[in-house]
Design a protein around this motif. Structure first.
Motif, PDB file in Angstrom:
ATOM      1  N   PRO A 240      28.255  55.957  61.213  1.00 41.19           N
ATOM      2  CA  PRO A 240      29.526  56.046  60.493  1.00 41.19           C
ATOM      3  C   PRO A 240      30.184  54.688  60.258  1.00 41.19           C
ATOM      4  O   PRO A 240      31.009  54.555  59.342  1.00 41.19           O
ATOM      5  CB  PRO A 240      30.387  56.935  61.398  1.00 41.19           C
ATOM      6  CG  PRO A 240      29.409  57.720  62.204  1.00 41.19           C
ATOM      7  CD  PRO A 240      28.257  56.783  62.429  1.00 41.19           C
ATOM      8  N   ALA A 241      29.823  53.683  61.040  1.00 39.06           N
ATOM      9  CA  ALA A 241      30.428  52.361  60.862  1.00 39.06           C
ATOM     10  C   ALA A 241      30.073  51.760  59.504  1.00 39.06           C
ATOM     11  O   ALA A 241      30.777  50.871  59.012  1.00 39.06           O
ATOM     12  CB  ALA A 241      29.978  51.427  61.983  1.00 39.06           C
ATOM     13  N   THR A 242      28.999  52.257  58.871  1.00 40.35           N
ATOM     14  CA  THR A 242      28.617  51.727  57.561  1.00 40.35           C
ATOM     15  C   THR A 242      29.632  52.097  56.484  1.00 40.35           C
ATOM     16  O   THR A 242      29.594  51.539  55.382  1.00 40.35           O
ATOM     17  CB  THR A 242      27.235  52.243  57.145  1.00 40.35           C
ATOM     18  OG1 THR A 242      27.275  53.684  57.069  1.00 40.35           O
ATOM     19  CG2 THR A 242      26.172  51.839  58.157  1.00 40.35           C
ATOM     20  N   LEU A 243      30.537  53.026  56.783  1.00 39.89           N
ATOM     21  CA  LEU A 243      31.550  53.424  55.805  1.00 39.89           C
ATOM     22  C   LEU A 243      32.708  52.448  55.746  1.00 39.89           C
ATOM     23  O   LEU A 243      33.485  52.464  54.787  1.00 39.89           O
ATOM     24  CB  LEU A 243      32.088  54.820  56.145  1.00 39.89           C
ATOM     25  CG  LEU A 243      31.052  55.946  56.265  1.00 39.89           C
ATOM     26  CD1 LEU A 243      31.739  57.249  56.611  1.00 39.89           C
ATOM     27  CD2 LEU A 243      30.259  56.082  54.978  1.00 39.89           C
ATOM     28  N   ARG A 244      32.867  51.608  56.750  1.00 42.00           N
ATOM     29  CA  ARG A 244      33.976  50.665  56.779  1.00 42.00           C
ATOM     30  C   ARG A 244      33.915  49.719  55.593  1.00 42.00           C
ATOM     31  O   ARG A 244      32.853  49.223  55.236  1.00 42.00           O
ATOM     32  CB  ARG A 244      33.974  49.865  58.082  1.00 42.00           C
ATOM     33  CG  ARG A 244      34.297  50.698  59.308  1.00 42.00           C
ATOM     34  CD  ARG A 244      35.777  51.051  59.352  1.00 42.00           C
ATOM     35  NE  ARG A 244      36.093  51.929  60.475  1.00 42.00           N
ATOM     36  CZ  ARG A 244      37.330  52.176  60.878  1.00 42.00           C
ATOM     37  NH1 ARG A 244      38.349  51.634  60.250  1.00 42.00           N
ATOM     38  NH2 ARG A 244      37.546  52.989  61.891  1.00 42.00           N
ATOM     39  N   GLY A 245      35.068  49.499  54.981  1.00 40.86           N
ATOM     40  CA  GLY A 245      35.138  48.604  53.837  1.00 40.86           C
ATOM     41  C   GLY A 245      34.782  49.274  52.526  1.00 40.86           C
ATOM     42  O   GLY A 245      34.756  48.616  51.482  1.00 40.86           O
ATOM     43  N   ARG A 246      34.487  50.573  52.553  1.00 40.97           N
ATOM     44  CA  ARG A 246      34.112  51.313  51.350  1.00 40.97           C
ATOM     45  C   ARG A 246      34.979  52.568  51.226  1.00 40.97           C
ATOM     46  O   ARG A 246      35.494  53.081  52.223  1.00 40.97           O
ATOM     47  CB  ARG A 246      32.637  51.738  51.413  1.00 40.97           C
ATOM     48  CG  ARG A 246      31.657  50.604  51.440  1.00 40.97           C
ATOM     49  CD  ARG A 246      30.255  51.081  51.805  1.00 40.97           C
ATOM     50  NE  ARG A 246      29.761  52.132  50.936  1.00 40.97           N
ATOM     51  CZ  ARG A 246      29.232  51.929  49.728  1.00 40.97           C
ATOM     52  NH1 ARG A 246      29.134  50.695  49.252  1.00 40.97           N
ATOM     53  NH2 ARG A 246      28.789  52.934  48.994  1.00 40.97           N
ATOM     54  N   ALA A 247      35.137  53.045  50.018  1.00 47.20           N
ATOM     55  CA  ALA A 247      35.728  54.361  49.807  1.00 47.20           C
ATOM     56  C   ALA A 247      34.581  55.372  49.856  1.00 47.20           C
ATOM     57  O   ALA A 247      33.487  55.100  49.354  1.00 47.20           O
ATOM     58  CB  ALA A 247      36.425  54.440  48.461  1.00 47.20           C
ATOM     59  N   THR A 248      34.827  56.528  50.472  1.00 45.34           N
ATOM     60  CA  THR A 248      33.772  57.519  50.622  1.00 45.34           C
ATOM     61  C   THR A 248      34.300  58.894  50.264  1.00 45.34           C
ATOM     62  O   THR A 248      35.388  59.291  50.692  1.00 45.34           O
ATOM     63  CB  THR A 248      33.242  57.552  52.070  1.00 45.34           C
ATOM     64  OG1 THR A 248      32.882  56.231  52.475  1.00 45.34           O
ATOM     65  CG2 THR A 248      32.022  58.455  52.180  1.00 45.34           C
ATOM     66  N   LEU A 249      33.529  59.621  49.463  1.00 46.17           N
ATOM     67  CA  LEU A 249      33.826  61.006  49.134  1.00 46.17           C
ATOM     68  C   LEU A 249      32.891  61.890  49.956  1.00 46.17           C
ATOM     69  O   LEU A 249      31.672  61.736  49.885  1.00 46.17           O
ATOM     70  CB  LEU A 249      33.621  61.259  47.642  1.00 46.17           C
ATOM     71  CG  LEU A 249      34.598  60.513  46.725  1.00 46.17           C
ATOM     72  CD1 LEU A 249      34.087  60.515  45.291  1.00 46.17           C
ATOM     73  CD2 LEU A 249      35.991  61.138  46.795  1.00 46.17           C
TER      74      LEU A 249
END
Length: 201
Positions: free
Chosen positions: A63-72
């Motif tokens: 889940p840390a790969t979502l940091r810095g990105r918007a996610t739907l």
């Protein structure tokens, strides 16, 4: 000056309390949204629940790969006859309006049918959409707990599943920002504006 009658004073006090409550709620909402309003249904910006599952390549998802990105984030299943493919197909028009921010935005599809939706099945199915979402799966108990944490309700098994169709926007800070129902998918410009907004904060 004529004194106000007790019933009138009570009515004025109640009205003042109502106005104060509305102002407080508006201030709270402004705090939630970071001072800007979103097209999607607002949610308190609490940290998004964990998605420590396995991806559609069979690897543990970080889940840390979502940091810095918007996610739907969307919960569904491959054999869903209409709602799931409609939602995923609608996102192509949203991403077409994102410009450079498309590279900073991802889509996750979490299955509610792990018995059928293996990583291989998920990957093949999701590759038909643009952008291709990352599929997530896991043990039935893991997925059940994950869906509950995200507020997703569903019933049924083995390809006959009824579920609420909710697309959740998570900001680059890992906080939930808004949710979209089926009717809101008809406004890709507004959804793209929401993504621009959360990426700019």
């Amino acid at each position: 000056m004529t004194a106000l009658a007790p019933p009138l004073r009570q009515s004025l006090r109640r009205a003042a309390c109502t106005v104060a409550a509305i102002v407080a709620l508006l201030a709270l909402y402004a705090g939630w949204s970071g001072g800007f309003s979103l097209f999607g249904s607002p949610v308190p910006p609490v940290p998004a629940p964990s998605l420590a599952l396995r991806d559609d390549l069979g690897h543990p998802f970080d889940p840390a790969t979502l940091r810095g990105r918007a996610t739907l984030v969307y919960f569904g299943y491959v054999r869903c006859p209409d709602v799931c493919p409609t939602v995923l197909a609608a996102l192509e028009q949203v991403f077409a309006r994102l410009g450079p921010d498309a590279a900073r935005t991802g889509v996750l599809f979490v299955t509610l049918d792990p018995a059928h939706d293996t990583p291989t099945v998920l990957h093949a199915y999701l590759s038909h959409f643009q952008p291709a979402p990352t599929g997530l799966t896991g043990r039935p108990d893991e997925l059940a707990a994950t869906a509950r944490a995200w507020g997703i309700g569903w019933t049924g098994t083995d390809g006959h599943i009824n579920h609420n169709s909710v697309l959740t926007l998570v900001g680059p800070d890992g906080q939930m920002r808004a949710r979209y129902g089926m009717t809101q998918l008809n406004a890709p410009e507004s959804m793209a504006a929401d993504i621009h907004a959360v990426l700019s904060r």
